[in-house]
Design a protein around this motif. Structure first.
Motif, short mmCIF file in Angstrom:
data_model
loop_
_atom_site.label_atom_id
_atom_site.label_comp_id
_atom_site.label_asym_id
_atom_site.label_seq_id
_atom_site.Cartn_x
_atom_site.Cartn_y
_atom_site.Cartn_z
N GLY A 20 23.82 32.36 45.26
CA GLY A 20 22.50 31.77 45.00
C GLY A 20 22.43 30.94 43.72
N LEU A 36 32.99 22.84 47.00
CA LEU A 36 32.26 23.34 48.17
C LEU A 36 30.94 22.58 48.31
CD1 LEU A 36 31.82 25.34 50.46
CD2 LEU A 36 31.04 27.04 48.79
N ILE A 37 30.34 22.28 47.15
CA ILE A 37 29.23 21.32 47.13
C ILE A 37 29.77 20.12 46.37
CG2 ILE A 37 26.85 20.87 46.43
CD1 ILE A 37 26.36 23.86 46.33
N CYS A 79 31.69 30.30 50.66
CA CYS A 79 30.42 30.55 49.96
C CYS A 79 30.23 32.05 49.79
CB CYS A 79 29.25 29.96 50.75
SG CYS A 79 27.66 30.38 50.02
N ILE A 80 30.11 32.45 48.52
CA ILE A 80 29.95 33.90 48.26
C ILE A 80 28.46 34.30 48.24
CG2 ILE A 80 32.15 34.00 46.99
CD1 ILE A 80 30.41 34.28 44.41
N ILE A 105 31.44 28.73 39.95
CA ILE A 105 31.67 29.94 40.76
C ILE A 105 33.04 29.87 41.44
CG2 ILE A 105 30.85 31.24 42.80
CD1 ILE A 105 29.03 31.54 40.34
S1 SF4 Z 1 26.79 28.31 44.34
FE1 SF4 Z 1 28.35 27.91 45.86
S2 SF4 Z 1 29.10 29.94 46.37
FE2 SF4 Z 1 27.15 30.26 45.35
S3 SF4 Z 1 25.66 30.30 47.00
FE3 SF4 Z 1 25.77 28.22 46.32
S4 SF4 Z 1 27.26 27.28 47.68
FE4 SF4 Z 1 27.53 29.47 47.86
#
Ligand code: SF4
Ligand code: SF4
Length: 476
Positions: free
Chosen positions: A279, A322-323, A275-276, A312
């Protein structure tokens, strides 16, 4: 036995009823912060666009369609008839409506157990209209940043034009929605003509105005507030979740520790997770939550955060997901089960209810006859010396066409109907027919005899209605 009541010391300064308490006031209802949703493109947004187009087309088109001269869907409240896809239902079919509602409820439970709130994210009318209103907002006022800037900027002609244009389009969509909704109850072609020539009744104006205002407020102004504070489903859906339910989730094992870094820097090089902390997942969320905080009842399962994060991850050259739609078990590295006791339970109930409704519809007779004996006079003798009894025959025609019936009566020797024996009942009509029957006195050996009324349709010869009744004569 001890009668002591356990007591607990309370600090008087924390008592809100204490007038000397100068403590902080805590708001029980947090005032709404406007959410500026960022538009995102991606796989799940494409799926929603398809479902949204399909549902909106059905909603706005079906009201205009007819089948064999009958509206495809029309709830005719004054006539108490419900026309659905060529079939007409009457209040006596209320059991079918109840059955269909139960099927919808079990269907929702079944899907929720498997895939969480997909109903909310893709098909709920609140979501569908809110996404349309957001799309209009983006086209007229611009991107998230531009909208935030516009709202903060002082009043100007440009701002007034943009805001007026947006609200005008919203109101037009809301009006079309209100008209269409009322058009399912009041034939749409007549409704439009009657409304604009001021011929419609007051209720038609009221309900069109009501649904227009409700749509405009719900999709334009209240948006996520409807889901958070008004929708009961948001509150109880968690009882249908279990560790195998597939819901939108952030993978903290992979994402943490989060942190910014330059493009091209691999997570292990930065000593961070994937996770960068950009947001983006929060900025696209229509309910304004951060999915990285875990499963929250505010999450409507729209998967916009998946699309945003995948974009992203792609830019960073990291693996997507990641999600993602995943289960609590999978996040903990365990095996997920698709079929489990509660899915079986809901599935079996759903299958049983659907079968029951199919059987009920398949065996539903298109017409019905009842005979009510006239209780005013038990019997009488007519001029021919025959014994007469009077009845009211009730024939309900639930088919789509008028039916002409030939009536007859059986059960006693030489029994006959003296009144009309050929009757036409219009589609949807429930006709009452005063009927007189007589027999010669020698035909009855008892004072109370069973007889059978029969109505054979000339229109559809396979349609034969029968109903039993009693013929009363003098005591023997
Ligand atoms: S979009 Fe993905 S990389 Fe960006 S804050 Fe959310 S979880 Fe982290
Ligand atoms: S966290 Fe927000 S964006 Fe993500 S699925 Fe839930 S409601 Fe949609």
């Amino acid at each position: 036995m001890s009668s002591e009541i356990p007591v607990k010391q309370i600090d008087p300064s924390s008592d809100p009823s204490n007038k000397n308490n100068k403590g902080e006031t805590v708001e029980l209802y947090a005032s709404r912060k406007k959410i500026y949703v960022k538009e995102v493109k991606g796989f799940f947004q494409r799926i929603r666009n398809v479902s949204l187009t399909l549902l909106m087309s059905m909603y706005f088109l079906f009201v205009w369609l007819t089948l064999d001269g009958q509206p495809l869907i029309h709830f005719d409240l004054p006539a108490r008839e419900f026309h659905l896809y060529g079939a007409t239902f009457y209040p006596k079919d209320f059991i079918l409506l109840s059955g269909m509602l139960i099927i919808c409820a079990y269907g929702l439970f079944f899907i929720t157990t498997l895939f969480g709130r997909v109903w909310c994210g893709y098909t709920c009318p609140q979501t569908v209209w809110t996404f349309i209103f957001m799309w209009v907002e983006e086209r007229i006022e611009g991107s998230r940043n531009k909208r935030m800037k516009l709202d903060k900027s002082p009043s100007s002609s440009g701002k007034i034009i943009k805001k007026s244009a947006k609200h005008t389009v919203w109101l037009l969509i809301a009006l079309a929605t209100g008209l269409t909704f009322v058009g399912y109850f009041y034939p749409i072609r007549e409704l439009i003509v009657d409304l604009f020539t001021l011929q419609a009744n007051g209720w038609a104006y009221f309900w069109v105005a009501f649904f227009t205002v409700a749509t405009y407020l719900n999709a334009g102004w209240m948006r996520e507030q409807v889901c958070l504070y008004m929708c009961p489903y948001a509150r109880f859906q968690s009882v249908m979740f279990d560790p195998n339910t597939r819901v939108v989730s952030y993978d903290p094992n992979r994402g943490e520790p989060r942190g910014g870094r330059k493009k091209g820097v691999k997570p292990d090089e930065a000593g961070l997770g994937d996770c960068i902390d950009c947001g983006q997942c929060v900025q696209v969320c229509p309910t304004g939550i951060d999915i990285r905080d875990g499963l929250q009842y505010e999450c409507i399962g729209c998967a916009l955060c998946i699309d945003a994060c995948d974009e992203i991850m792609e830019k960073m050259d990291y693996p997507k997901g990641l999600i993602s739609y995943t289960t609590e078990n999978e996040l903990e590295g365990k095996q997920s089960k698709l079929l489990r006791p509660r899915t079986f339970g809901y599935g079996i109930m759903l299958a049983l209810m659907i079968s029951a409704i199919i059987v009920t519809i398949a065996t539903r007779v298109p017409a019905q006859m009842d005979a009510l004996r006239d209780r005013g006079a038990l019997f009488s003798f007519n001029g021919q010396g025959r014994i007469e009894n009077s009845y009211t025959l009730k024939i309900a025609n639930m088919s789509e066409v008028p039916q002409t019936f030939t009536l007859s009566v059986a059960g006693l020797d030489d029994i006959q109907i003296l009144t009309e024996t050929r009757v036409t009942v219009a589609s949807g009509e429930n006709r009452s027919l005063p009927t007189v029957v007589d027999v010669p006195p020698e035909s009855i050996s008892e004072s109370n005899n069973e007889i059978l009324f029969k109505a054979v349709s000339e229109t559809d010869t396979s349609l034969i209605l029968e109903t039993e009744s009693r013929f009363v004569g003098p005591t023997r």
